[in-house]
Design a protein around this motif. Structure first.
Motif, PDB file in Angstrom:
ATOM      1  N   GLU A   1     -10.105   5.321   0.776  1.00 45.54           N
ATOM      2  CA  GLU A   1     -10.031   6.045   1.910  1.00 45.54           C
ATOM      3  C   GLU A   1      -9.433   5.779   3.489  1.00 45.54           C
ATOM      4  OE1 GLU A   1      -9.576   9.520   1.149  1.00 45.54           O
ATOM      5  OE2 GLU A   1      -9.614   9.532  -1.052  1.00 45.54           O
ATOM      6  N   TYR A   2      -8.529   5.935   3.974  1.00 44.50           N
ATOM      7  CA  TYR A   2      -7.876   6.107   5.635  1.00 44.50           C
ATOM      8  C   TYR A   2      -7.536   7.076   5.900  1.00 44.50           C
ATOM      9  CZ  TYR A   2      -6.871   3.929  10.032  1.00 44.50           C
ATOM     10  OH  TYR A   2      -6.676   3.051  10.842  1.00 44.50           O
ATOM     11  N   ASN A   3      -8.625   7.695   7.379  1.00 43.91           N
ATOM     12  CA  ASN A   3      -8.343   8.537   8.041  1.00 43.91           C
ATOM     13  C   ASN A   3      -7.871   9.478   7.783  1.00 43.91           C
ATOM     14  OD1 ASN A   3      -8.470   7.334  11.029  1.00 43.91           O
ATOM     15  ND2 ASN A   3      -6.666   7.252  11.269  1.00 43.91           N
ATOM     16  N   ASN A   4      -8.612  10.281   6.587  1.00 50.93           N
ATOM     17  CA  ASN A   4      -8.613  11.442   5.850  1.00 50.93           C
ATOM     18  C   ASN A   4      -7.762  11.278   4.830  1.00 50.93           C
ATOM     19  OD1 ASN A   4     -10.862  12.437   6.880  1.00 50.93           O
ATOM     20  ND2 ASN A   4      -9.990  12.974   8.501  1.00 50.93           N
ATOM     21  N   LYS A   5      -6.571  10.593   3.968  1.00 48.67           N
ATOM     22  CA  LYS A   5      -5.735  10.275   3.226  1.00 48.67           C
ATOM     23  C   LYS A   5      -6.448   9.176   2.122  1.00 48.67           C
ATOM     24  CE  LYS A   5      -2.254  10.946   6.889  1.00 48.67           C
ATOM     25  NZ  LYS A   5      -0.929  10.893   7.209  1.00 48.67           N
ATOM     26  N   THR A   6      -6.203   9.702   0.904  1.00 47.66           N
ATOM     27  CA  THR A   6      -6.345   8.760  -0.001  1.00 47.66           C
ATOM     28  C   THR A   6      -4.765   7.702  -0.157  1.00 47.66           C
ATOM     29  OG1 THR A   6      -7.037  10.140  -0.775  1.00 47.66           O
ATOM     30  CG2 THR A   6      -6.409   8.567  -2.258  1.00 47.66           C
ATOM     31  N   TYR A   7      -5.077   6.613  -0.335  1.00 42.93           N
ATOM     32  CA  TYR A   7      -4.175   5.016  -0.428  1.00 42.93           C
ATOM     33  C   TYR A   7      -4.252   4.279  -1.550  1.00 42.93           C
ATOM     34  CZ  TYR A   7      -2.597   5.819   4.676  1.00 42.93           C
ATOM     35  OH  TYR A   7      -2.664   6.842   5.569  1.00 42.93           O
ATOM     36  N   THR A   8      -3.683   3.343  -2.013  1.00 39.77           N
ATOM     37  CA  THR A   8      -3.823   2.850  -3.208  1.00 39.77           C
ATOM     38  C   THR A   8      -3.047   1.463  -3.065  1.00 39.77           C
ATOM     39  OG1 THR A   8      -4.238   3.861  -5.150  1.00 39.77           O
ATOM     40  CG2 THR A   8      -3.615   2.070  -5.989  1.00 39.77           C
ATOM     41  N   CYS A   9      -3.464   0.090  -2.899  1.00 42.23           N
ATOM     42  CA  CYS A   9      -3.320  -1.107  -3.032  1.00 42.23           C
ATOM     43  C   CYS A   9      -2.645  -1.714  -4.782  1.00 42.23           C
ATOM     44  CB  CYS A   9      -3.972  -1.666  -2.335  1.00 42.23           C
ATOM     45  SG  CYS A   9      -3.483  -3.705  -1.700  1.00 42.23           S
TER      46      CYS A   9
ATOM     47  N   ILE B   1       0.289  -1.187  -0.013  1.00 37.08           N
ATOM     48  CA  ILE B   1      -0.113   0.196   0.129  1.00 37.08           C
ATOM     49  C   ILE B   1       0.273   0.794  -0.091  1.00 37.08           C
ATOM     50  CG2 ILE B   1      -2.180   1.690   1.414  1.00 37.08           C
ATOM     51  CD1 ILE B   1      -3.103  -1.189   2.397  1.00 37.08           C
ATOM     52  N   THR B   2       0.486   2.475  -0.843  1.00 44.90           N
ATOM     53  CA  THR B   2       1.557   3.428  -0.752  1.00 44.90           C
ATOM     54  C   THR B   2      -0.015   4.459  -0.339  1.00 44.90           C
ATOM     55  OG1 THR B   2       2.650   4.617  -2.473  1.00 44.90           O
ATOM     56  CG2 THR B   2       0.963   3.111  -3.253  1.00 44.90           C
ATOM     57  N   GLU B   3       0.658   5.313   0.230  1.00 50.01           N
ATOM     58  CA  GLU B   3       0.024   6.748   0.031  1.00 50.01           C
ATOM     59  C   GLU B   3      -0.221   7.726  -1.079  1.00 50.01           C
ATOM     60  OE1 GLU B   3      -0.785  10.559   3.004  1.00 50.01           O
ATOM     61  OE2 GLU B   3       0.350   9.353   3.635  1.00 50.01           O
ATOM     62  N   SER B   4      -1.261   7.253  -1.824  1.00 51.35           N
ATOM     63  CA  SER B   4      -1.360   8.372  -2.361  1.00 51.35           C
ATOM     64  C   SER B   4      -2.271   7.544  -3.847  1.00 51.35           C
ATOM     65  CB  SER B   4       0.505   7.552  -3.778  1.00 51.35           C
ATOM     66  OG  SER B   4      -0.005   6.389  -4.631  1.00 51.35           O
TER      67      SER B   4
ATOM     68  N   PHE C   1      -4.214   3.594 -18.135  1.00 52.11           N
ATOM     69  CA  PHE C   1      -3.766   2.846 -17.796  1.00 52.11           C
ATOM     70  C   PHE C   1      -3.965   2.920 -16.022  1.00 52.11           C
ATOM     71  CE2 PHE C   1      -0.411   1.220 -14.777  1.00 52.11           C
ATOM     72  CZ  PHE C   1       0.271   0.036 -15.395  1.00 52.11           C
ATOM     73  N   ALA C   2      -4.569   3.653 -15.614  1.00 49.14           N
ATOM     74  CA  ALA C   2      -4.709   3.157 -14.139  1.00 49.14           C
ATOM     75  C   ALA C   2      -6.437   2.827 -14.196  1.00 49.14           C
ATOM     76  CB  ALA C   2      -5.172   4.845 -13.372  1.00 49.14           C
ATOM     77  N   ARG C   3      -7.087   3.508 -15.127  1.00 48.43           N
ATOM     78  CA  ARG C   3      -7.866   3.223 -15.210  1.00 48.43           C
ATOM     79  C   ARG C   3      -8.091   1.494 -15.565  1.00 48.43           C
ATOM     80  NH1 ARG C   3     -11.229   2.261 -19.391  1.00 48.43           N
ATOM     81  NH2 ARG C   3     -13.089   1.566 -19.522  1.00 48.43           N
ATOM     82  N   ASP C   4      -7.735   1.169 -16.318  1.00 49.33           N
ATOM     83  CA  ASP C   4      -7.566  -0.431 -16.757  1.00 49.33           C
ATOM     84  C   ASP C   4      -7.192  -1.061 -14.979  1.00 49.33           C
ATOM     85  OD1 ASP C   4      -7.800  -0.719 -18.900  1.00 49.33           O
ATOM     86  OD2 ASP C   4      -6.231   0.363 -19.245  1.00 49.33           O
ATOM     87  N   CYS C   5      -5.418  -0.872 -14.972  1.00 54.22           N
ATOM     88  CA  CYS C   5      -4.914  -1.434 -13.511  1.00 54.22           C
ATOM     89  C   CYS C   5      -6.240  -1.378 -11.962  1.00 54.22           C
ATOM     90  CB  CYS C   5      -4.600  -0.547 -12.689  1.00 54.22           C
ATOM     91  SG  CYS C   5      -2.081  -0.685 -13.545  1.00 54.22           S
ATOM     92  N   GLU C   6      -7.630  -0.897 -11.967  1.00 52.41           N
ATOM     93  CA  GLU C   6      -8.427  -0.546 -11.174  1.00 52.41           C
ATOM     94  C   GLU C   6      -9.713  -1.787 -11.811  1.00 52.41           C
ATOM     95  OE1 GLU C   6     -10.891   2.349  -8.717  1.00 52.41           O
ATOM     96  OE2 GLU C   6     -11.092   2.770 -10.446  1.00 52.41           O
ATOM     97  N   LEU C   7      -9.650  -1.576 -12.927  1.00 50.50           N
ATOM     98  CA  LEU C   7     -10.698  -2.582 -13.423  1.00 50.50           C
ATOM     99  C   LEU C   7     -10.612  -4.433 -13.559  1.00 50.50           C
ATOM    100  CD1 LEU C   7     -12.611  -0.313 -16.675  1.00 50.50           C
ATOM    101  CD2 LEU C   7     -13.993  -0.645 -14.207  1.00 50.50           C
ATOM    102  N   SER C   8      -9.669  -4.900 -13.881  1.00 49.15           N
ATOM    103  CA  SER C   8      -8.644  -5.362 -14.089  1.00 49.15           C
ATOM    104  C   SER C   8      -8.363  -6.330 -11.737  1.00 49.15           C
ATOM    105  CB  SER C   8      -7.187  -5.372 -14.206  1.00 49.15           C
ATOM    106  OG  SER C   8      -6.240  -5.324 -13.641  1.00 49.15           O
ATOM    107  N   GLY C   9      -8.229  -4.882 -10.780  1.00 47.09           N
ATOM    108  CA  GLY C   9      -8.330  -5.904 -10.144  1.00 47.09           C
ATOM    109  C   GLY C   9      -7.495  -5.591  -8.925  1.00 47.09           C
TER     110      GLY C   9
END
Length: 168
Positions: free
Chosen positions: A154-162, A106-109, A140-148
């Motif tokens: 969001e967690y504690n008012n921050k955005t993260y990406t697994c 997980i990255t804070e982005s 590319f980001a959309r494809d990464c999300e759609l493919s899983g």
């Protein structure tokens, strides 16, 4: 420090505040209603502290309160983010999530920023300089999300990406 409240299901009893397992144990074992009957069942409510969202996602209640005090409360911040992702986003049970705590990457982005970083690290060097301007990171980001493969949350008012969602 976390402050919790034990609210009795018995309408003839009042609740009490507590901050740790010993405090809860001392107050709950002797807690009686207005008729002197021992109160046995409580709803556990999060009152104050930094981990309200995690407490809610973990489904902490009277039956698993010891897990909160023994295993969760003193986790490092990145471990709390991982646990939140596993139980609150990926849908694991609390016991499964605690076993997999080190597995999420997980990255804070934002999802888009994480996808751009992945693309740049893995493939940008093979793209000719004259074509790099045409790389569409949003798609590319959309494809990464759609493919899983990636999941933004969001967690504690921050955005993260697994970035390894599909590997969990």
């Amino acid at each position: 420090m976390t402050t919790l409240h034990a609210t009795p299901y018995n309408r003839d009893a009042t609740g009490f505040y507590f901050t740790d397992a010993l405090d809860y144990e001392a107050k709950s074992t002797l807690h009686v209603d207005r008729y002197g009957n021992l109160v046995e069942e409580f709803e556990i409510q999060f009152i104050d502290g930094d981990d309200a969202q995690l407490f809610e996602a973990c489904g902490i209640n009277q039956a698993n309160l010891n897990i909160w005090f023994d295993d969760i409360e003193f986790l490092h911040d990145h471990e709390k983010v991982n646990l939140y992702y596993l139980v609150g986003v990926a849908g694991y049970t609390l016991s499964q999530a605690l076993e997999k705590l080190d597995e999420p990457s997980i990255t804070e982005s934002s999802l888009r920023d994480a996808a751009e970083e992945l693309f740049d690290e893995c493939w940008l060097s093979s793209v000719p300089e004259s074509v790099r301007f045409y790389v569409d990171y949003d798609k590319f980001a959309r494809d990464c999300e759609l493919s899983g493969d990636m999941t933004e949350f969001e967690y504690n008012n921050k955005t993260y990406t697994c970035t390894n969602s599909s590997a969990l």
